[in-house]
Design a protein around this motif. Structure first.
Motif, short mmCIF file in Angstrom:
data_model
loop_
_atom_site.label_atom_id
_atom_site.label_comp_id
_atom_site.label_asym_id
_atom_site.label_seq_id
_atom_site.Cartn_x
_atom_site.Cartn_y
_atom_site.Cartn_z
N PHE A 154 -32.65 12.63 -40.63
CA PHE A 154 -32.24 12.40 -39.24
C PHE A 154 -31.02 13.25 -38.93
O PHE A 154 -30.10 13.35 -39.76
CB PHE A 154 -31.89 10.92 -39.01
CG PHE A 154 -33.00 9.98 -39.39
CD1 PHE A 154 -34.26 10.10 -38.85
CD2 PHE A 154 -32.77 8.95 -40.32
CE1 PHE A 154 -35.28 9.23 -39.21
CE2 PHE A 154 -33.78 8.09 -40.67
CZ PHE A 154 -35.04 8.22 -40.11
N ASN A 155 -31.00 13.89 -37.76
CA ASN A 155 -29.87 14.68 -37.29
C ASN A 155 -29.14 13.87 -36.22
O ASN A 155 -29.74 13.49 -35.20
CB ASN A 155 -30.34 16.01 -36.72
CG ASN A 155 -30.99 16.88 -37.78
OD1 ASN A 155 -30.55 16.90 -38.93
ND2 ASN A 155 -32.05 17.59 -37.41
N VAL A 156 -27.84 13.63 -36.45
CA VAL A 156 -27.07 12.75 -35.58
C VAL A 156 -25.79 13.46 -35.17
O VAL A 156 -25.01 13.89 -36.04
CB VAL A 156 -26.72 11.42 -36.29
CG1 VAL A 156 -26.00 10.49 -35.33
CG2 VAL A 156 -27.98 10.77 -36.84
N PRO A 157 -25.53 13.64 -33.85
CA PRO A 157 -24.25 14.20 -33.42
C PRO A 157 -23.11 13.28 -33.83
O PRO A 157 -23.25 12.05 -33.85
CB PRO A 157 -24.39 14.27 -31.89
CG PRO A 157 -25.86 14.25 -31.64
CD PRO A 157 -26.45 13.42 -32.72
N GLU A 158 -21.98 13.87 -34.13
CA GLU A 158 -20.85 13.06 -34.61
C GLU A 158 -20.28 12.15 -33.54
O GLU A 158 -19.57 11.20 -33.85
CB GLU A 158 -19.76 13.97 -35.17
CG GLU A 158 -19.13 14.90 -34.15
CD GLU A 158 -17.96 15.68 -34.74
OE1 GLU A 158 -17.31 15.12 -35.63
OE2 GLU A 158 -17.70 16.81 -34.30
N ASN A 193 -27.93 14.05 -41.29
CA ASN A 193 -27.13 15.26 -41.05
C ASN A 193 -26.24 15.02 -39.84
O ASN A 193 -26.73 14.71 -38.74
CB ASN A 193 -28.04 16.46 -40.80
CG ASN A 193 -28.89 16.78 -42.02
OD1 ASN A 193 -28.41 16.72 -43.15
ND2 ASN A 193 -30.17 17.11 -41.81
N VAL A 194 -24.93 15.15 -40.03
CA VAL A 194 -23.96 14.96 -38.95
C VAL A 194 -23.81 16.29 -38.23
O VAL A 194 -23.43 17.31 -38.85
CB VAL A 194 -22.63 14.45 -39.48
CG1 VAL A 194 -21.65 14.24 -38.34
CG2 VAL A 194 -22.83 13.16 -40.27
N LEU A 195 -24.09 16.34 -36.95
CA LEU A 195 -23.99 17.55 -36.15
C LEU A 195 -22.61 17.64 -35.54
O LEU A 195 -22.09 16.65 -35.00
CB LEU A 195 -25.05 17.55 -35.05
CG LEU A 195 -26.51 17.41 -35.53
CD1 LEU A 195 -27.45 17.47 -34.34
CD2 LEU A 195 -26.86 18.50 -36.54
N GLU A 196 -22.01 18.83 -35.64
CA GLU A 196 -20.65 19.02 -35.14
C GLU A 196 -20.64 19.01 -33.62
O GLU A 196 -21.46 19.63 -32.95
CB GLU A 196 -20.07 20.33 -35.65
CG GLU A 196 -18.62 20.54 -35.22
CD GLU A 196 -18.04 21.83 -35.73
OE1 GLU A 196 -16.82 22.02 -35.59
OE2 GLU A 196 -18.81 22.66 -36.25
N VAL A 197 -19.63 18.31 -33.07
CA VAL A 197 -19.40 18.23 -31.63
C VAL A 197 -17.90 18.29 -31.42
O VAL A 197 -17.11 17.82 -32.25
CB VAL A 197 -19.98 16.91 -31.05
CG1 VAL A 197 -19.69 16.82 -29.56
CG2 VAL A 197 -21.48 16.82 -31.30
N ASN A 198 -17.50 18.92 -30.33
CA ASN A 198 -16.08 19.02 -30.00
C ASN A 198 -15.58 17.64 -29.59
O ASN A 198 -15.55 17.28 -28.41
CB ASN A 198 -15.86 20.02 -28.87
CG ASN A 198 -14.37 20.20 -28.56
OD1 ASN A 198 -13.52 19.88 -29.38
ND2 ASN A 198 -14.08 20.70 -27.38
N ASP A 199 -15.15 16.86 -30.55
CA ASP A 199 -14.69 15.50 -30.27
C ASP A 199 -13.25 15.27 -30.68
O ASP A 199 -12.77 14.14 -30.60
CB ASP A 199 -15.58 14.50 -31.01
CG ASP A 199 -15.51 14.68 -32.52
OD1 ASP A 199 -15.20 15.79 -32.96
OD2 ASP A 199 -15.75 13.70 -33.25
#
Length: 872
Positions: free
Chosen positions: A455-459, A542-548
């Motif tokens: 599973f791909n998950v945005p952070e 999988n943690v997807l990188e996001v500008n957080d």
């Protein structure tokens, strides 16, 4: 009106016997009429008065001139009770008006009379009631009297009656009467006779009164009765009869009752009919063990006399109960693939017929039917044992997925039933329902649909959001419940597991925020279990990188002061900020002042593309023309990470912003006039009105005032004691005639609320920064404890004249060229501990007051700082 002798023969005296009847002549007289009178008498002779007064006499006319005094009979003359003599005044008047009045004296003579009865016997026949059983005693007193007061004699007839009369007139009974044996009535003739033989007779009736003195008795001879059970209410069991000897001449007034505690029967209190009132169940306790009911009957008359009799009622059993099974519904389990002939259930252990008679409680089992009944059988109709005839496999398609088999068995009375009237809806048999559930055997392991999941998950995914689902199946029938759990992986430094899986559905959710900068991938092991067998699968998140992440700058708060004459373009106090962003390039930073930059005096350089930027003065201050009015600037600086994004991308990409707060105070020149803002004062007036109901208020105020005055007096006393202790008077020096005075000076610095602190310095002892006012010398600790660039401390000196003791303070601002000054060490003259050498003395003309340097360390409350040096 002239009196003339008209009455001849009067006055006179006459006699009359007592008890004379009405009209008896007492005396006769004549009247004289004048020959010249043509009309005769105008007023006939009349008794106008009597002494004593009486109406017992009257005058009757016998002829023209002859009249007679006679008795009227009202009242009857009585020698014993009335006056013995009466003076009658007789009046007459003729037609000529002549009158005459004379007196006739009438004397009453005694006569022997019959005795008389007094009381009730004088006016009626007396009836006397005597209760039977009364002892021999006086039952009546005859009251009689002789008018001449002679002694009387009493006699009673007939002589055969059981009564006698005494000389006193008392009637006595001579026996104890029994109403049931003796006559009920007696007639007595009571005669009273005087000495001359005159008598009077009266009758007395004596009635013997029947009293309730006999016990009633039962006339019913039967003592044992038999009835079947379950008789309807109102069914007559027996007709109980009794008699009361006291009621031979009238219908008996008897009351029947049941003395024993009886819930099955009742008796009519008047007729004695014994009937059924409650349900009589031979098959229930206590009749099941004791079918004979003992009933104690009681008969009682109206006077409380009673008799008791015990009868026995035998309850006979009938076949009034169908066989019953408890429970009537059975649920059994049998494992699939169980061999044929396996015993499942013994129905006879749960069924029974509660009829007491063995002939009425026999039953049998028949009629096995229902879904799947061919797989089961009863061993016999009597035993009721249920067994399997075939093995059952749930996974076999021939079974059509049937898990529960529904069977029915009929249990039936052997004897002829007799309960249709008692239970109109009952039949002679009962139906037993049997549900046999074939218990599945867990033969197969759960199997996941995939060996591994990714599973791909945005952070920035929200906590609690679903990130995916896993699925597993089991070939067992019926399908078993699969339970999911995470058995390995998914932990971080702060959390044991940041993932959660639904135990029943397999949905996976996050329990904590994901952070790409910390962990880019999570590998978990998920287990599926059917309570006995388990299987596992690998799940990769999988943690997807996001500008957080927002830019973080240091320092994020700063406060400093600048002179009003600071040149444009100057890096203010050399201040700069350094920013970092965990998920953005430093070139993406953009700096701008969002709030507080009045007239745009301040800018940051560079304004973008770097992680470092300096604060620059962009335009000079102009307070003289009124363009600038604020001396304090509070700047809110925003640092965003969108510098590298295009205008289109800025609307779609995530942008984070960091903040820095700056507080800048502009220090005016000495000639600068500080504009003040007009103010106003709000005065609130309150008026207290006394209320009589609040009488206690003056009392409390007075008492409080007295206590406060006492406290203030005590504090004044303590203050005076402390002053005397700290400042004792100086004594005379040995060999010195001069008098030295020691002055105790107490100073206190008052700081106004609107004081402007236009300078700052660092405390040389603690190293903390504090602010001060260059005019008043007031000072306070700085609110922000962030490290500042070192600034020279300001010294405040004070000088005093020896004559007047008045001094002036001068504040010396720190020079830019001389950042610090060395403190001079105190000399022997200025040191507090220095004393004059032996033989030396201080002349009065020298300095007057000697100053000593004193240093006070600033207090934590911000109200003290290095104190001005002073000598005294």
């Amino acid at each position: 009106g002239r009196r003339t002798q008209l009455l001849k023969g009067l006055p006179a005296t006459s006699t009359v016997e007592e008890n004379a009847a009405a009209g008896v002549s007492v005396y006769t007289f004549n009247i004289t009429v004048s020959p010249m009178s043509s009309e005769g008498v105008a007023i006939l002779p009349t008794i106008v008065n009597s002494n004593p007064l009486t109406e017992a006499f009257g005058i009757e006319r016998k002829g023209d001139v002859e009249f007679s005094v006679v008795t009227t009979g009202n009242p009857v003359l009585d020698y014993e009770t009335m006056p013995k003599s009466f003076d009658l005044q007789i009046f007459v008047e003729d037609t000529m008006g002549r009158t005459d009045v004379n007196i006739l004296t009438v004397r009453i003579t005694d006569k022997n009379e019959h005795p008389v009865f007094r009381g009730n016997m004088a006016i009626q026949t007396v009836t006397i009631y005597v209760l039977e059983g009364t002892r021999m005693e006086r039952i009546y007193q005859v009251d009689a009297a002789d008018p001449e007061n002679a002694e009387l004699k009493y006699t009673l007839l007939p002589e055969s009656v059981p009564f006698l009369v005494l000389e006193s007139g008392a009637i006595f009974s001579t026996k104890v009467f029994d109403y049931e044996k003796d006559p009920h009535c007696y007639f007595l003739n009571i005669t009273v006779t005087d000495p001359d033989g005159l008598n009077s007779t009266k009758t007395v009736n004596i009635n013997i009164i029947n009293i309730n003195d006999e016990r009633p008795y039962f006339t019913t001879q039967q003592r044992i009765y038999r009835i079947p059970e379950e008789q309807s209410p109102g069914t007559i069991v027996a007709n109980i009869t009794a008699k009361d000897p006291d009621d031979e001449d009238s219908p008996s007034r008897l009351f029947y009752s049941i003395q024993s505690s009886e819930r099955y029967f009742s008796i009519n209190p008047s007729t004695g009919v014994l009937q059924v009132t409650g349900r009589i169940d031979r098959d229930a306790q206590p009749l099941q063990l004791h079918p004979n009911i003992s009933v104690i009957l009681r008969v009682e008359d109206w006077g409380g006399h009673a008799s008791e009799m015990e009868i026995t009622i035998i309850i006979e059993d009938i076949n009034d109960n169908p066989p019953e099974c408890n429970p009537s519904t059975f649920r059994k389990e049998a494992n699939e693939n169980m061999t044929a002939g396996t015993f499942l259930l013994d129905l006879r252990n749960y069924c029974k017929d509660i009829d007491v008679d063995p002939a009425n409680n026999q039953f049998s089992f028949t009629g096995l039917s229902g879904l799947g009944s061919n797989n089961f059988a009863l061993e016999s109709t009597v035993s009721g044992r249920l067994v399997m005839t075939e093995s059952i496999d749930l996974e076999n398609p021939a079974n059509l997925g049937v898990e529960v088999y529904s069977l029915t068995v009929r249990v039936q009375d052997t004897a002829c039933p007799n309960y249709t009237s008692k239970y109109p809806f009952y039949t002679s048999f009962d139906i037993i329902h049997i549900y046999i559930r074939i218990k599945p055997v867990n033969e197969f392991f759960p199997v996941f649909s995939d060996l591994s999941y990714e599973f791909n998950v945005p952070e920035i995914t929200k906590v609690g959001s679903s990130i995916g689902r896993v699925n597993a199946r089991d070939k067992d029938w019926p399908p078993t419940v699969i339970t999911y759990s995470i058995v390995a992986g998914g932990g971080t430094r702060d959390y044991t597991n940041i993932f959660w899986i639904s135990p029943t559905k397999g949905d996976m959710k996050i329990l904590a925020r994901l952070d790409y900068e910390t962990t880019q991938k999570h590998i978990l092991t998920v287990q599926a279990s059917d309570q006995e067998k388990t299987a596992t699968a690998s799940v990769t998140v999988n943690v997807l990188e996001v500008n957080d992440e927002e830019p973080v700058c240091s320092p994020n708060f700063y406060s400093f002061q600048i002179p009003v004459s600071l040149a444009v373009g100057t890096n203010i106090n050399g201040f700069r900020i350094e920013c970092q962003d965990r998920d953005s390039d430093p070139r993406s930073f953009r700096y701008f002042i969002n709030e507080g930059n009045v007239n745009n005096h301040f800018i940051f350089s560079p304004s973008a593309g770097s992680n470092t930027s300096r604060l620059i003065l962009a335009s000079r201050f102009d307070y003289e023309s009124g363009l600038d009015t604020s001396w304090i600037y509070r700047l809110h600086v925003y640092i965003t990470d969108d510098n590298l994004l295009s205008a289109r991308d800025k609307t779609t990409h995530l942008i984070n912003t960091g903040t820095v707060t700056l507080s800048i105070r502009v220090i005016p020149n000495p000639t600068t006039v500080i504009a003040t803002t007009p103010g106003f004062t709000v005065v609130t007036k309150r008026e207290n009105l006394y209320s009589e109901s609040a009488w206690y208020v003056p009392f409390v105020i007075t008492l409080g005032s007295l206590l406060l005055l006492g406290l203030l007096g005590y504090l004044g006393f303590l203050l005076a004691t402390w002053v005397r202790t700290c400042c004792p008077p100086a004594g005379k020096a040995v060999g010195t005639p001069l008098i030295h005075f020691t002055f105790c000076l107490c100073s206190q610095t008052m700081t106004k609320l609107n004081t402007v602190f236009d300078g700052e310095a660092r405390d040389p002892v603690t190293g903390k920064m504090y602010e001060f006012n260059t005019r008043s010398g007031a000072r306070r600790w700085k609110k922000n404890d962030e490290p500042l660039q070192p600034a020279p401390a300001m010294q405040v000196t004070s000088s005093a004249t020896g004559d007047s003791g008045q001094g002036s303070d001068r504040a010396e601002a720190p020079s830019k060229k001389e950042p610090s000054e060395k403190k001079k060490e105190p000399t022997a003259e200025t040191k507090p501990g220095a004393k004059p050498s032996a033989g030396q003395s201080e002349a009065p003309g020298q300095d007057g007051l000697r100053l000593q340097k004193q240093k006070e360390e600033p207090e934590d409350r911000g109200l003290s700082s290095p104190a001005p040096q002073s000598r005294y």
